[in-house]
Design an enzyme around this catalytic site. Structure first.
Site, PDB file in Angstrom:
ATOM      1  N   GLU A 117      -2.468  -1.461 -10.880  1.00  0.00           N
ATOM      2  CA  GLU A 117      -1.945  -0.310 -10.134  1.00  0.00           C
ATOM      3  C   GLU A 117      -0.495  -0.023 -10.536  1.00  0.00           C
ATOM      4  OE1 GLU A 117      -4.652  -0.352  -6.083  1.00  0.00           O
ATOM      5  OE2 GLU A 117      -2.677  -1.250  -5.983  1.00  0.00           O
ATOM      6  N   GLU A 149     -20.609  14.701  -4.577  1.00  0.00           N
ATOM      7  CA  GLU A 149     -21.991  15.221  -4.568  1.00  0.00           C
ATOM      8  C   GLU A 149     -22.886  14.516  -5.594  1.00  0.00           C
ATOM      9  OE1 GLU A 149     -22.797  19.283  -5.900  1.00  0.00           O
ATOM     10  OE2 GLU A 149     -20.895  19.301  -6.981  1.00  0.00           O
ATOM     11  N   CYS A 153       0.808  -1.233   0.000  1.00  0.00           N
ATOM     12  CA  CYS A 153       0.000   0.000   0.000  1.00  0.00           C
ATOM     13  C   CYS A 153       0.842   1.285   0.000  1.00  0.00           C
ATOM     14  CB  CYS A 153      -0.897   0.073   1.225  1.00  0.00           C
ATOM     15  SG  CYS A 153      -1.385  -1.502   1.929  1.00  0.00           S
ATOM     16  N   HIS A 210     -20.746  21.280  -2.808  1.00  0.00           N
ATOM     17  CA  HIS A 210     -20.504  21.730  -4.178  1.00  0.00           C
ATOM     18  C   HIS A 210     -19.260  22.608  -4.231  1.00  0.00           C
ATOM     19  CE1 HIS A 210     -21.701  22.387  -8.274  1.00  0.00           C
ATOM     20  NE2 HIS A 210     -21.604  23.694  -8.130  1.00  0.00           N
TER      21      HIS A 210
HETATM   22  P1  FAD Z   1       1.815  -9.080   5.848  1.00  0.00           P
HETATM   23  O1  FAD Z   1       1.689  -7.607   5.933  1.00  0.00           O
HETATM   24  O2  FAD Z   1       2.207  -9.647   4.553  1.00  0.00           O
HETATM   25  O3  FAD Z   1       2.870  -9.513   6.985  1.00  0.00           O
HETATM   26  C1  FAD Z   1       3.329 -10.830   7.140  1.00  0.00           C
HETATM   27  C2  FAD Z   1       4.742 -10.806   7.716  1.00  0.00           C
HETATM   28  O4  FAD Z   1       5.082 -12.110   8.213  1.00  0.00           O
HETATM   29  C3  FAD Z   1       5.799 -10.455   6.680  1.00  0.00           C
HETATM   30  O5  FAD Z   1       6.698  -9.504   7.208  1.00  0.00           O
HETATM   31  C4  FAD Z   1       6.498 -11.788   6.435  1.00  0.00           C
HETATM   32  O6  FAD Z   1       7.816 -11.628   5.991  1.00  0.00           O
HETATM   33  C5  FAD Z   1       6.413 -12.412   7.803  1.00  0.00           C
HETATM   34  N1  FAD Z   1       6.549 -13.885   7.837  1.00  0.00           N
HETATM   35  C6  FAD Z   1       6.062 -14.788   6.955  1.00  0.00           C
HETATM   36  N2  FAD Z   1       6.336 -16.041   7.393  1.00  0.00           N
HETATM   37  C7  FAD Z   1       7.011 -15.922   8.562  1.00  0.00           C
HETATM   38  C8  FAD Z   1       7.524 -16.848   9.509  1.00  0.00           C
HETATM   39  N3  FAD Z   1       7.371 -18.174   9.347  1.00  0.00           N
HETATM   40  N4  FAD Z   1       8.179 -16.371  10.597  1.00  0.00           N
HETATM   41  C9  FAD Z   1       8.315 -15.044  10.796  1.00  0.00           C
HETATM   42  N5  FAD Z   1       7.814 -14.115   9.944  1.00  0.00           N
HETATM   43  C10 FAD Z   1       7.165 -14.553   8.855  1.00  0.00           C
HETATM   44  N6  FAD Z   1      -4.134  -3.333   0.989  1.00  0.00           N
HETATM   45  C11 FAD Z   1      -4.849  -2.201   1.199  1.00  0.00           C
HETATM   46  O7  FAD Z   1      -5.668  -2.166   2.115  1.00  0.00           O
HETATM   47  N7  FAD Z   1      -4.671  -1.078   0.417  1.00  0.00           N
HETATM   48  C12 FAD Z   1      -3.772  -1.048  -0.579  1.00  0.00           C
HETATM   49  O8  FAD Z   1      -3.657  -0.032  -1.252  1.00  0.00           O
HETATM   50  C13 FAD Z   1      -2.996  -2.209  -0.830  1.00  0.00           C
HETATM   51  N8  FAD Z   1      -2.062  -2.198  -1.792  1.00  0.00           N
HETATM   52  C14 FAD Z   1      -1.283  -3.301  -1.983  1.00  0.00           C
HETATM   53  C15 FAD Z   1      -0.322  -3.266  -2.965  1.00  0.00           C
HETATM   54  C16 FAD Z   1       0.473  -4.369  -3.207  1.00  0.00           C
HETATM   55  C17 FAD Z   1       1.541  -4.302  -4.271  1.00  0.00           C
HETATM   56  C18 FAD Z   1       0.295  -5.555  -2.419  1.00  0.00           C
HETATM   57  C19 FAD Z   1       1.158  -6.757  -2.649  1.00  0.00           C
HETATM   58  C20 FAD Z   1      -0.670  -5.598  -1.431  1.00  0.00           C
HETATM   59  C21 FAD Z   1      -1.469  -4.483  -1.199  1.00  0.00           C
HETATM   60  N9  FAD Z   1      -2.457  -4.474  -0.213  1.00  0.00           N
HETATM   61  C22 FAD Z   1      -3.217  -3.351  -0.012  1.00  0.00           C
HETATM   62  C23 FAD Z   1      -2.705  -5.666   0.628  1.00  0.00           C
HETATM   63  C24 FAD Z   1      -2.036  -5.513   2.025  1.00  0.00           C
HETATM   64  O9  FAD Z   1      -0.682  -5.188   1.881  1.00  0.00           O
HETATM   65  C25 FAD Z   1      -2.186  -6.819   2.802  1.00  0.00           C
HETATM   66  O10 FAD Z   1      -3.561  -7.154   2.858  1.00  0.00           O
HETATM   67  C26 FAD Z   1      -1.648  -6.718   4.232  1.00  0.00           C
HETATM   68  O11 FAD Z   1      -0.306  -6.339   4.254  1.00  0.00           O
HETATM   69  C27 FAD Z   1      -1.818  -8.066   4.944  1.00  0.00           C
HETATM   70  O12 FAD Z   1      -1.278  -7.997   6.231  1.00  0.00           O
HETATM   71  P2  FAD Z   1      -0.851  -9.328   7.001  1.00  0.00           P
HETATM   72  O13 FAD Z   1      -0.556  -8.921   8.403  1.00  0.00           O
HETATM   73  O14 FAD Z   1      -1.837 -10.392   6.782  1.00  0.00           O
HETATM   74  O15 FAD Z   1       0.478  -9.820   6.271  1.00  0.00           O
HETATM   75  P1  NAP Z   2      -5.065 -11.699  -7.648  1.00  0.00           P
HETATM   76  O1  NAP Z   2      -6.217 -10.862  -7.245  1.00  0.00           O
HETATM   77  O2  NAP Z   2      -5.033 -13.108  -7.228  1.00  0.00           O
HETATM   78  O3  NAP Z   2      -4.944 -11.623  -9.258  1.00  0.00           O
HETATM   79  C1  NAP Z   2      -4.046 -12.384  -9.990  1.00  0.00           C
HETATM   80  C2  NAP Z   2      -4.012 -11.910 -11.445  1.00  0.00           C
HETATM   81  O4  NAP Z   2      -3.016 -12.630 -12.156  1.00  0.00           O
HETATM   82  C3  NAP Z   2      -5.316 -12.140 -12.192  1.00  0.00           C
HETATM   83  O5  NAP Z   2      -5.507 -11.123 -13.126  1.00  0.00           O
HETATM   84  C4  NAP Z   2      -5.061 -13.492 -12.885  1.00  0.00           C
HETATM   85  O6  NAP Z   2      -5.811 -13.666 -14.072  1.00  0.00           O
HETATM   86  C5  NAP Z   2      -3.594 -13.343 -13.249  1.00  0.00           C
HETATM   87  N1  NAP Z   2      -2.934 -14.645 -13.395  1.00  0.00           N
HETATM   88  C6  NAP Z   2      -2.899 -15.642 -12.511  1.00  0.00           C
HETATM   89  N2  NAP Z   2      -2.169 -16.671 -12.986  1.00  0.00           N
HETATM   90  C7  NAP Z   2      -1.735 -16.301 -14.227  1.00  0.00           C
HETATM   91  C8  NAP Z   2      -0.954 -16.933 -15.218  1.00  0.00           C
HETATM   92  N3  NAP Z   2      -0.468 -18.171 -15.049  1.00  0.00           N
HETATM   93  N4  NAP Z   2      -0.696 -16.265 -16.362  1.00  0.00           N
HETATM   94  C9  NAP Z   2      -1.190 -15.021 -16.556  1.00  0.00           C
HETATM   95  N5  NAP Z   2      -1.946 -14.370 -15.645  1.00  0.00           N
HETATM   96  C10 NAP Z   2      -2.219 -15.007 -14.486  1.00  0.00           C
HETATM   97  O7  NAP Z   2      -3.694 -11.084  -7.128  1.00  0.00           O
HETATM   98  P2  NAP Z   2      -3.077  -9.670  -6.820  1.00  0.00           P
HETATM   99  O8  NAP Z   2      -3.380  -8.630  -7.837  1.00  0.00           O
HETATM  100  O9  NAP Z   2      -1.659 -10.001  -6.560  1.00  0.00           O
HETATM  101  O10 NAP Z   2      -3.735  -9.182  -5.460  1.00  0.00           O
HETATM  102  C11 NAP Z   2      -3.643  -9.954  -4.258  1.00  0.00           C
HETATM  103  C12 NAP Z   2      -4.471  -9.307  -3.164  1.00  0.00           C
HETATM  104  O11 NAP Z   2      -3.794  -8.129  -2.686  1.00  0.00           O
HETATM  105  C13 NAP Z   2      -5.833  -8.813  -3.650  1.00  0.00           C
HETATM  106  O12 NAP Z   2      -6.819  -9.806  -3.447  1.00  0.00           O
HETATM  107  C14 NAP Z   2      -6.081  -7.601  -2.814  1.00  0.00           C
HETATM  108  O13 NAP Z   2      -6.927  -7.877  -1.727  1.00  0.00           O
HETATM  109  C15 NAP Z   2      -4.725  -7.146  -2.295  1.00  0.00           C
HETATM  110  N6  NAP Z   2      -4.399  -5.815  -2.902  1.00  0.00           N
HETATM  111  C16 NAP Z   2      -5.129  -4.725  -2.561  1.00  0.00           C
HETATM  112  C17 NAP Z   2      -4.871  -3.497  -3.161  1.00  0.00           C
HETATM  113  C18 NAP Z   2      -5.699  -2.286  -2.810  1.00  0.00           C
HETATM  114  O14 NAP Z   2      -6.401  -2.314  -1.829  1.00  0.00           O
HETATM  115  N7  NAP Z   2      -5.650  -1.216  -3.585  1.00  0.00           N
HETATM  116  C19 NAP Z   2      -3.867  -3.379  -4.090  1.00  0.00           C
HETATM  117  C20 NAP Z   2      -3.122  -4.529  -4.421  1.00  0.00           C
HETATM  118  C21 NAP Z   2      -3.409  -5.742  -3.818  1.00  0.00           C
HETATM  119  P3  NAP Z   2      -7.218 -14.441 -14.118  1.00  0.00           P
HETATM  120  O15 NAP Z   2      -8.276 -13.412 -13.818  1.00  0.00           O
HETATM  121  O16 NAP Z   2      -7.285 -14.970 -15.500  1.00  0.00           O
HETATM  122  O17 NAP Z   2      -7.175 -15.537 -13.082  1.00  0.00           O
END
Ligand code: FAD
Ligand code: NAP
Length: 528
Positions: free
Chosen positions: A235, A508, A95, A503
């Site tokens: 994104e 709105e 995020c 507005h």
């Molecule tokens: P995480 O934040 O992934 O934390 C898990 C932690 O556990 C990590 O530090 C990992 O290294 C550690 N870990 C794993 N296994 C072990 C182990 N065995 N021992 C010790 N440590 C371990 N969400 C939003 O709400 N808004 C957004 O705009 C948004 N944008 C995103 C953009 C991207 C590119 C991505 C990938 C995700 C985005 N998300 C967004 C989703 C959001 O980041 C996740 O939903 C959130 O971070 C989940 O939190 P979590 O605590 O479940 O796991």
């Molecule tokens: P995702 O929602 O699981 O989407 C995976 C994408 O990859 C889909 O478009 C899928 O296509 C494609 N794909 C999968 N396998 C493929 C293959 N073999 N070849 C080509 N394309 C393939 O994953 P994500 O975008 O990584 O997001 C993960 C989670 O992070 C989301 O569910 C969301 O909750 C969170 N997130 C949140 C935000 C936010 O809040 N703004 C931003 C980023 C992430 P198909 O549709 O064909 O399966």
């Protein structure tokens, strides 16, 4: 407290074991005896595995409630060698850097608009990837430090080690140097999140990057292919194009699976108009390095999903955004009998985040069936700690969770998509109000009047209650947040009509919606 409606309902030391069958099962596995012996013999009241959004919130709350808590957090480097500090995905590779880079792209658009508003500048405008990345990473560094500090202030022990269960109530923590230490705890929370998936095709792990690498990439990625079409893919493609790069998105099937179809296509159409190329119905077959460098040159061979047609093209960078795998492997869950879904790899939990092993809980991205968003993980973690160690019985409410896709034109939504609403309520019980709108800021800037779009879905069976909210426009995240609160209070169309707008704003439009889809009236808006 438990939703169990039968007796006996067995608790041991505040852990709900369950009814008759689960108590016998616990007896047979030896868990019941362990629970009965439980007391001060453990090193910690709670060990949280994973220091991301969910884990940190849970650990801090439990410590505030007077418990002895430890957090284990360990980041395994990506195949490209990228790793980061405390705070998990959101802070380091999710995020936060994503929204900051989205802002960099929006500023570029604002620069273009500014001439129309009278700004004159003669110097050539260009963007420095290195300066942006450095500034973003500096901010992340301050967040990492802030998290460490607040754990210390709350008395939570933070151990930068990988956690793996070795037996009931015992975890092995292995640090970067391979040194192992065992800890015991009365309760455990799994909050290990997910990591980007690879495709398993020739050259992907060697030559491609993922979102884990992009936000700290030390050089400008250049001509980029983004594989995938969901949140992360669109994104990233959006801000890369916004800072001036040549970007192609390779889409296997549809854009933004799971979201409202009409809105998803509008998101894509806007991106396409703003220079992102979409290669639809193709998947990569192989990635070959043509030249090393920063960036180098990669040849991508891809095949149509509809026939034998193949295409080849050369890119500087290939960013895989094809989904994420749960971090549930290699952490000894099988040793203590925690069930993991065969299909998703996530951990099934009850509505109180409890796994099938009564003293083990799971929250955030790793928990089965939860919206994968930071505020969801944080709320679930905090409420879990309050239920475990405080007097609270409040559960996390996973309905009507709002979200926003931060594409060049943001898309915010809350509640059902139109497809889901038709399935649940039937078409005849729905009224869909919609309008295109022209933000005032876009008028002088000369931007398209028929691009931004607002839509609500109302149930005819329930006084016109709003069951789906969708907006495509500037600051859609900000707009959606307020309406999500209203939906939580049972917002109806009548209440929206009775609300006086602010507005001139984008929000709105929701107070003056009168065109319904069923009426066939034009969704284009007149002047104010
Ligand atoms: P995480 O934040 O992934 O934390 C898990 C932690 O556990 C990590 O530090 C990992 O290294 C550690 N870990 C794993 N296994 C072990 C182990 N065995 N021992 C010790 N440590 C371990 N969400 C939003 O709400 N808004 C957004 O705009 C948004 N944008 C995103 C953009 C991207 C590119 C991505 C990938 C995700 C985005 N998300 C967004 C989703 C959001 O980041 C996740 O939903 C959130 O971070 C989940 O939190 P979590 O605590 O479940 O796991
Ligand atoms: P995702 O929602 O699981 O989407 C995976 C994408 O990859 C889909 O478009 C899928 O296509 C494609 N794909 C999968 N396998 C493929 C293959 N073999 N070849 C080509 N394309 C393939 O994953 P994500 O975008 O990584 O997001 C993960 C989670 O992070 C989301 O569910 C969301 O909750 C969170 N997130 C949140 C935000 C936010 O809040 N703004 C931003 C980023 C992430 P198909 O549709 O064909 O399966």
């Amino acid at each position: 407290m438990t939703d169990q409606r039968t007796v006996p309902s067995v608790f041991v030391n505040q852990v709900h074991v369950g009814g008759c069958d689960r108590t016998f099962q616990a007896h047979r596995s030896g868990l019941l005896q362990k629970l009965l012996q439980e007391g001060s013999q453990y090193d910690y009241d709670l060990v949280v595995i994973g220091g991301g959004s969910g884990g940190l919130a849970c650990a801090k709350e439990a410590a505030t409630l007077g418990r002895k808590v430890m957090v284990l957090d360990f980041v395994a480097p990506s195949p490209q060698g990228t790793s980061w500090g405390l705070g998990g995905t959101c802070v380091n590779v999710g995020c936060i850097p994503k929204k900051l880079m989205h802002q960099a792209a929006l500023l570029g658009q604002a620069l273009c608009d500014s001439r129309k508003f009278g700004w004159e500048y003669s110097q050539q405008v260009k963007h420095s990837w290195e300066r942006m990345t450095e500034a973003v990473q500096n901010h992340i560094g301050s967040l990492n430090w802030g998290h460490r500090l607040s754990l210390r202030e709350k008395g939570v022990a933070y151990v930068n080690s990988y956690g793996e269960f070795v037996e009931h109530h015992r975890i092995k923590a292995t640090n970067r140097k391979g040194q192992e230490t065992n800890y015991t705890a009365a309760k455990f929370v799994i909050a290990t999140g997910e990591r980007p998936r690879y495709l398993g095709i020739p050259g992907d792990r060697e030559h491609c990057i993922t979102s884990d690498d992009l936000f700290s990439l030390p050089y400008c990625p250049g001509r980029t292919l983004v594989v995938g079409a969901s949140y992360v893919a669109l994104e990233c493609a959006g801000f890369l194009a916004g800072v001036g790069l040549d970007v192609t998105v390779m889409v296997r099937s549809i854009l933004l699976r799971g979201f409202d179809r009409e809105m998803a296509e509008k998101v894509g159409a806007y991106m396409e108009q703003h220079g992102v190329r979409f290669l639809r119905k193709f998947v990569p077959l192989a990635i070959q390095q043509l030249e090393k460098g920063s960036p180098g040159k990669l040849k991508v061979l891809a095949q149509s999903t509809e026939g034998p047609e193949t295409v080849e093209d050369v890119f500087n960078t290939v960013l895989l955004a094809v989904g994420r795998d749960s971090c549930t492997k290699n952490m000894g869950l099988e040793k203590i009998g925690v069930e993991v879904s065969q299909t998703s790899g996530r951990v099934p939990v009850s509505d109180e985040e409890q796994t099938n092993v009564p003293y083990v809980y799971a929250i955030g991205d790793v928990a089965e069936g939860r919206p994968q968003l930071t505020p969801v993980a944080t709320r679930a973690g905090r409420l879990l700690a309050r239920r475990l160690f405080g007097a609270s019985t409040e559960k996390c409410d996973y309905t009507n969770v709002p979200t926003t896709v931060f594409t060049p034109l943001e898309y915010g939504c809350c509640g059902l998509s139109e497809e889901e609403a038709v399935e649940v309520y039937k078409k005849e019980n729905l009224e869909v109000y919609h309008t295109l709108f022209w933000p005032l800021e876009w008028t002088v800037a000369g931007r398209d009047p028929n691009t931004c779009y607002a839509k609500i879905l109302c149930s005819r069976l329930d006084r016109g209650r709003v069951i789906g909210f969708h907006v495509l426009g500037p600051s859609a995240g900000e707009v959606t947040q307020g309406f999500a609160a209203a939906m939580k209070c049972g917002l109806t169309k009548q209440q929206l009509d009775g609300t006086i707008g602010i507005h001139p704003t984008c929000g709105e439009v929701f107070t003056t919606l009168d065109a319904t889809k069923s009426s066939g009236l034009d969704a284009a808006q007149g002047a104010c």
